[in-house]
Design a protein around this motif. Sequence first.
Motif, PDB file in Angstrom:
ATOM      1  N   GLU A  75       0.816  -1.210   0.000  1.00 56.91           N
ATOM      2  CA  GLU A  75       0.000   0.000   0.000  1.00 56.91           C
ATOM      3  C   GLU A  75       0.853   1.264   0.000  1.00 56.91           C
ATOM      4  N   ALA A  76       1.930   1.271   0.769  1.00 55.94           N
ATOM      5  CA  ALA A  76       2.742   2.474   0.909  1.00 55.94           C
ATOM      6  C   ALA A  76       3.477   2.841  -0.378  1.00 55.94           C
ATOM      7  N   ASP A  77       3.771   1.842  -1.200  1.00 60.23           N
ATOM      8  CA  ASP A  77       4.583   2.097  -2.397  1.00 60.23           C
ATOM      9  C   ASP A  77       3.763   2.270  -3.668  1.00 60.23           C
ATOM     10  N   PHE A  78       2.471   2.049  -3.591  1.00 60.23           N
ATOM     11  CA  PHE A  78       1.638   2.151  -4.789  1.00 60.23           C
ATOM     12  C   PHE A  78       1.346   3.610  -5.130  1.00 60.23           C
ATOM     13  N   LYS A  79       1.725   4.015  -6.340  1.00 61.70           N
ATOM     14  CA  LYS A  79       1.486   5.379  -6.820  1.00 61.70           C
ATOM     15  C   LYS A  79       0.884   5.277  -8.219  1.00 61.70           C
ATOM     16  N   GLU A  80      -0.423   5.503  -8.286  1.00 64.03           N
ATOM     17  CA  GLU A  80      -1.102   5.275  -9.560  1.00 64.03           C
ATOM     18  C   GLU A  80      -0.645   6.244 -10.641  1.00 64.03           C
ATOM     19  N   GLU A  81      -0.195   7.435 -10.252  1.00 66.92           N
ATOM     20  CA  GLU A  81       0.284   8.365 -11.279  1.00 66.92           C
ATOM     21  C   GLU A  81       1.521   7.820 -11.986  1.00 66.92           C
ATOM     22  N   GLU A  82       2.374   7.084 -11.252  1.00 65.55           N
ATOM     23  CA  GLU A  82       3.539   6.448 -11.871  1.00 65.55           C
ATOM     24  C   GLU A  82       3.105   5.348 -12.830  1.00 65.55           C
ATOM     25  N   ILE A  83       2.123   4.560 -12.408  1.00 63.64           N
ATOM     26  CA  ILE A  83       1.607   3.483 -13.253  1.00 63.64           C
ATOM     27  C   ILE A  83       1.009   4.042 -14.533  1.00 63.64           C
ATOM     28  N   ALA A  84       0.240   5.106 -14.391  1.00 70.41           N
ATOM     29  CA  ALA A  84      -0.380   5.724 -15.566  1.00 70.41           C
ATOM     30  C   ALA A  84       0.678   6.229 -16.539  1.00 70.41           C
ATOM     31  N   GLY A  85       1.757   6.791 -16.000  1.00 66.93           N
ATOM     32  CA  GLY A  85       2.844   7.274 -16.859  1.00 66.93           C
ATOM     33  C   GLY A  85       3.526   6.149 -17.608  1.00 66.93           C
ATOM     34  N   MET A  86       3.767   5.039 -16.918  1.00 67.89           N
ATOM     35  CA  MET A  86       4.395   3.883 -17.568  1.00 67.89           C
ATOM     36  C   MET A  86       3.477   3.308 -18.645  1.00 67.89           C
ATOM     37  N   ALA A  87       2.183   3.196 -18.322  1.00 65.68           N
ATOM     38  CA  ALA A  87       1.230   2.675 -19.295  1.00 65.68           C
ATOM     39  C   ALA A  87       1.185   3.562 -20.530  1.00 65.68           C
ATOM     40  N   GLY A  88       1.277   4.863 -20.315  1.00 67.47           N
ATOM     41  CA  GLY A  88       1.276   5.790 -21.443  1.00 67.47           C
ATOM     42  C   GLY A  88       2.506   5.645 -22.320  1.00 67.47           C
ATOM     43  N   THR A  89       3.634   5.293 -21.710  1.00 69.62           N
ATOM     44  CA  THR A  89       4.874   5.126 -22.465  1.00 69.62           C
ATOM     45  C   THR A  89       4.741   4.049 -23.529  1.00 69.62           C
ATOM     46  N   VAL A  90       4.024   2.976 -23.192  1.00 66.54           N
ATOM     47  CA  VAL A  90       3.868   1.864 -24.139  1.00 66.54           C
ATOM     48  C   VAL A  90       2.435   1.777 -24.669  1.00 66.54           C
ATOM     49  N   GLN A  91       1.637   2.781 -24.338  1.00 67.97           N
ATOM     50  CA  GLN A  91       0.244   2.852 -24.799  1.00 67.97           C
ATOM     51  C   GLN A  91      -0.519   1.570 -24.457  1.00 67.97           C
ATOM     52  N   ALA A  92      -0.445   1.203 -23.177  1.00 67.35           N
ATOM     53  CA  ALA A  92      -1.096  -0.017 -22.702  1.00 67.35           C
ATOM     54  C   ALA A  92      -2.226   0.317 -21.739  1.00 67.35           C
ATOM     55  N   ALA A  93      -3.291  -0.455 -21.793  1.00 70.03           N
ATOM     56  CA  ALA A  93      -4.364  -0.344 -20.814  1.00 70.03           C
ATOM     57  C   ALA A  93      -3.948  -1.120 -19.558  1.00 70.03           C
ATOM     58  N   TYR A  94      -4.481  -0.707 -18.408  1.00 69.05           N
ATOM     59  CA  TYR A  94      -4.155  -1.432 -17.184  1.00 69.05           C
ATOM     60  C   TYR A  94      -5.355  -1.442 -16.238  1.00 69.05           C
ATOM     61  N   GLU A  95      -5.345  -2.418 -15.335  1.00 69.33           N
ATOM     62  CA  GLU A  95      -6.371  -2.549 -14.311  1.00 69.33           C
ATOM     63  C   GLU A  95      -5.698  -2.619 -12.953  1.00 69.33           C
ATOM     64  N   VAL A  96      -6.368  -2.097 -11.935  1.00 65.61           N
ATOM     65  CA  VAL A  96      -5.835  -2.110 -10.569  1.00 65.61           C
ATOM     66  C   VAL A  96      -6.818  -2.825  -9.656  1.00 65.61           C
ATOM     67  N   LYS A  97      -6.289  -3.760  -8.843  1.00 64.49           N
ATOM     68  CA  LYS A  97      -7.113  -4.440  -7.841  1.00 64.49           C
ATOM     69  C   LYS A  97      -6.381  -4.409  -6.498  1.00 64.49           C
ATOM     70  N   LYS A  98      -7.165  -4.350  -5.426  1.00 63.36           N
ATOM     71  CA  LYS A  98      -6.612  -4.421  -4.086  1.00 63.36           C
ATOM     72  C   LYS A  98      -6.731  -5.859  -3.604  1.00 63.36           C
ATOM     73  N   VAL A  99      -5.621  -6.453  -3.188  1.00 64.59           N
ATOM     74  CA  VAL A  99      -5.579  -7.886  -2.896  1.00 64.59           C
ATOM     75  C   VAL A  99      -5.080  -8.117  -1.472  1.00 64.59           C
ATOM     76  N   GLU A 100      -5.743  -9.010  -0.746  1.00 62.79           N
ATOM     77  CA  GLU A 100      -5.260  -9.386   0.574  1.00 62.79           C
ATOM     78  C   GLU A 100      -3.979 -10.203   0.453  1.00 62.79           C
ATOM     79  N   GLU A 101      -3.103 -10.054   1.436  1.00 61.42           N
ATOM     80  CA  GLU A 101      -1.813 -10.760   1.410  1.00 61.42           C
ATOM     81  C   GLU A 101      -2.008 -12.270   1.240  1.00 61.42           C
ATOM     82  N   GLU A 102      -2.956 -12.836   1.953  1.00 61.26           N
ATOM     83  CA  GLU A 102      -3.171 -14.287   1.886  1.00 61.26           C
ATOM     84  C   GLU A 102      -3.551 -14.713   0.475  1.00 61.26           C
ATOM     85  N   ASN A 103      -4.417 -13.954  -0.165  1.00 65.79           N
ATOM     86  CA  ASN A 103      -4.846 -14.293  -1.519  1.00 65.79           C
ATOM     87  C   ASN A 103      -3.708 -14.119  -2.521  1.00 65.79           C
TER      88      ASN A 103
END
Length: 272
Positions: free
Chosen positions: A45-73
């Motif tokens: 949680e502390a390291d997730f920065k969606e603006e960074e993800i969006a920038g990377m996705a834009g670099t390669v013009q890729a769509a992406y999805e984000v999910k929140k997952v429990e550690e056990e799962n």
Amino acid sequence: MAFYYEVQFNNISAENSEILIALLSATNTNGIEELDNSLKVFFNEADFKEEEIAGMAGTVQAAYEVKKVEEENWNRLWESNFNPVTVENWVAVRADFHEPITNVVHEIVITPKMSFGTGHHATTYMMLEQMQQLEMTGKKVFDFGTGTGVLAILAHKMGATDITAVDYDEWSIENTRENITRNHTGGIKLIKSDTAELDQRFDVILANINKNVILDNMEILARELEPGGTIFFSGLLIEDEQDIVTAAQKQGLQLVKIAERNKWLFINMLKP
């Protein structure tokens, strides 16, 4: 209950997957899973920065999805997708729920958690493969960016007697400690640090990490390598070759070998 973010980049080519992995290597990911035409990346949680993800996705013009997952799962997901890796008849890496692999010189059993370095990725595969060329008996070894600890564990199985493994990520340290116990390779010293600065000298250095970290620590790594010692670099894309070789040569290291697998690079340097 701890939570992690799962980011999946969809419908990407192999080339764009490599670009994303290179970009992600400069962030605090907790794991990367390569799939057919997609890439899954996990962050706490502390390291997730969606603006960074969006920038990377834009670099390669890729769509992406984000999910929140429990550690056990998350761990259950890793286990369901983790298959054994065999490097020739030299070494096999498997989980404890797999059948033993007996037709190899060395077998490593790991818990497939959020650490990078299961042998599936080309960089770890090449490091494992190339280590069979080394004489490890009685040697002092430094595993910089240990991940799951597989390289340090293999060094121990090969006869190294003084091994230090370093990683900046607490999860990797915890996972490596568990894997050391599972493989009966006690005595490996674990250090949590984001630098290679140990003020020690080593016969063999294994640095399977990424270009920026290697370049930032090149002077330190060269200083900590004993004369006549060997250093293995990986975690590199083929276009990183010149920058790494030039930086290493500036520190007095000599090029011994370059290998390539799936557009990823392995470099072996020697300290005269």
